[in-house]
Structure formats: C-alpha cells, structure tokens
Enzyme design. Structure first.
Site, mmCIF file in Angstrom:
data_model
loop_
_atom_site.group_PDB
_atom_site.id
_atom_site.type_symbol
_atom_site.label_atom_id
_atom_site.label_comp_id
_atom_site.label_asym_id
_atom_site.label_seq_id
_atom_site.Cartn_x
_atom_site.Cartn_y
_atom_site.Cartn_z
ATOM 1 C CB SER A 97 -0.815 -0.199 1.078
ATOM 2 O OG SER A 97 -2.103 0.899 1.123
ATOM 3 C CG HIS A 234 -5.820 -2.419 1.114
ATOM 4 N ND1 HIS A 234 -5.517 -2.031 -0.261
ATOM 5 C CD2 HIS A 234 -5.046 -1.965 1.840
ATOM 6 C CE1 HIS A 234 -4.474 -1.277 -0.271
ATOM 7 N NE2 HIS A 234 -4.235 -1.160 1.108
#
Length: 256
Positions: A97, A234
């Site tokens: 990320s 995610h």
C-alpha cells in the site's frame, strides 16, 4: 552484518532473526498506519540465510512519541539516508500500500545518488504512481470518524482496536499523518522509471486499487514486471502470508 546495526538504523529498521552474513536482505515498507512488526513472522517462510528487516516510521511502536512525517520527500529521504551505507549486500524492497510508494521513491533516490539499489522492487496493494488518485483524506478531507471508518473498512491488522476510544486516540495521529502524506503525494513529482524487475501483487477483491492500476507498474520499469493476484481484499497478505512469501522466495531465487 544485520541491517539494524548501521548508522542510526536502529531507530528506523527492525530486523527479525538477524543473520551474520545474509545471502539476501528483504527490506519491507509498511502500509499507512502500519508498523514494522507486521512483517515479524516473514522469516519463518524464507531460507535461514535470508534476513528480513522492516522500516519503522515515526509515530508508532517504539517511536510512538515522535510526530508522523507528512511529506513523502522527507520520509523517503530519511530512509534512503539510513539504507545508503548498507546497500553492500544483495537487497530487495517490498512495500505494501503506502509502503509500495515509499519503497519506489527510496529506490529512485538511491539510483540518483549513484548507489547500488535493490535488485528488485516488490509492490503490493498500490496503484502505479501515475495512476494514483485522491481519496479526500488530507488536511481538508475526511473527519477523524470518516478516516477511521475507511481504515476499518480495509480490515487491516488491529482495525478492531479503533473502536476503543483510548486506542483510537493513540493510533489516530500516525494514521492521519500517513494519509496526509498519501494525499499530497498524488500531485507531487514521482521517482523515474527503474531499471530493475518489478513484481506487483494485489487482492482480487480489493476495490481500490483496481487491478489495471496495479498492473500499470509495468510502465515504470525497463526490466520487466510481473503481476499476481491473491484472493481477498486490501489486506489479502495476512491470511495468505505463507503463500505470498513463498511466491517472493521462488521469484527471487529465479532471479539468481
């Protein structure tokens, strides 16, 4: 020599199961609001002569009393300063990320200084730099409650702790700092194309970034880019840690 023994590196890097003369060093860059300990179990999936270190950003774990850094240039620059004198052994960067962007920027800074950089760049759960978009979470964007709700929706480690008011007050400042950095970075100059292999990982059910935005990392390297999806959102890498690290191991062995 373990990475954590370099100049000022004890503050910035955590090394798990140090290796006297590692054959390969994997330096990991955490996500927004994340900490170095996210990678503490990775060594169990790797050869005994590989060393895993993780960057510890200000504002968390042993650096909780320090203010978070809201500038990508400052954060990447300070990390590059720590890593520069230690890039003497074969090293690979992995970033998840926000950490993918930080790893990419550090790679570019090292190259610009004429320093031997990482042998490969592994990115996860992050759109390519030129495909990033605003999330509305900067200084004038999301309220604290909205930001915490967004973090909770991602389902990352410790997300449930944000329901506790005391823990929320403890973790909110670094989360806010990281999201300010992310928002500002969208409009800032990015590191140039790298000349090392890139591998882009993502969760097949992650709505943001979209798969094509992750695969666009192929446009940022002159040495080839592979992409692989894992089931999940995610934070797919938590339940699929062994499989992900195993894939990393196989790819790095193949690179020689």
């Amino acid at each position: 020599m373990a990475l954590s023994s370099g100049p000022h590196s004890g503050q910035w890097l955590r090394t798990y199961q140090p290796v006297a003369a590692p054959r390969l060093r994997l330096v990991c860059f955490p996500h927004a609001g994340g900490s170095a300990s996210f990678f503490r179990t990775w060594p169990r999936h790797l050869p005994a002569d590989w060393e895993v270190s993780a960057v510890c950003y200000p504002g968390r774990e042993t650096r909780m009393a320090e203010p978070g850094i809201t500038s990508m240039a400052e954060l990447a620059g300070r990390i590059a300063d720590v890593l520069e004198p230690q890039m003497t052994s074969r090293t690979v960067f992995f970033g998840h990320s926000m950490g993918a962007s930080v790893a990419h920027e550090v790679t570019g800074l090292l190259a610009g200084r004429g320093v031997v950089g990482p042998a490969a760049l592994l990115v996860s759960g992050r759109a390519a730099p030129h495909r990033l978009r605003h999330l509305g979470s900067g200084d004038g964007g999301l309220t604290d409650e909205e930001l915490l709700a967004r973090v909770g929706e991602l389902g990352g480690p410790g997300a449930d702790l944000l329901h506790d008011p005391e823990m929320r007050d403890l973790f909110l400042p670094p989360i806010r700092a990281d999201y300010r950095l992310i928002e500002a970075y969208v409009d800032e100059p990015k590191a140039p194309v790298v000349d090392i292999p890139v591998v882009a990982y993502f969760g097949s059910d992650d709505p943001d970034p979209a798969p094509d935005a992750v695969r666009a990392w192929a446009e940022l390297t002159s040495a080839g880019c592979a992409a692989r999806a894992f089931p999940g959102g995610h934070f797919y890498l938590s339940p699929h840690e062994a499989e992900l690290v195993g894939d990393i191991r196989e790819r790095l062995v193949a690179l020689g």
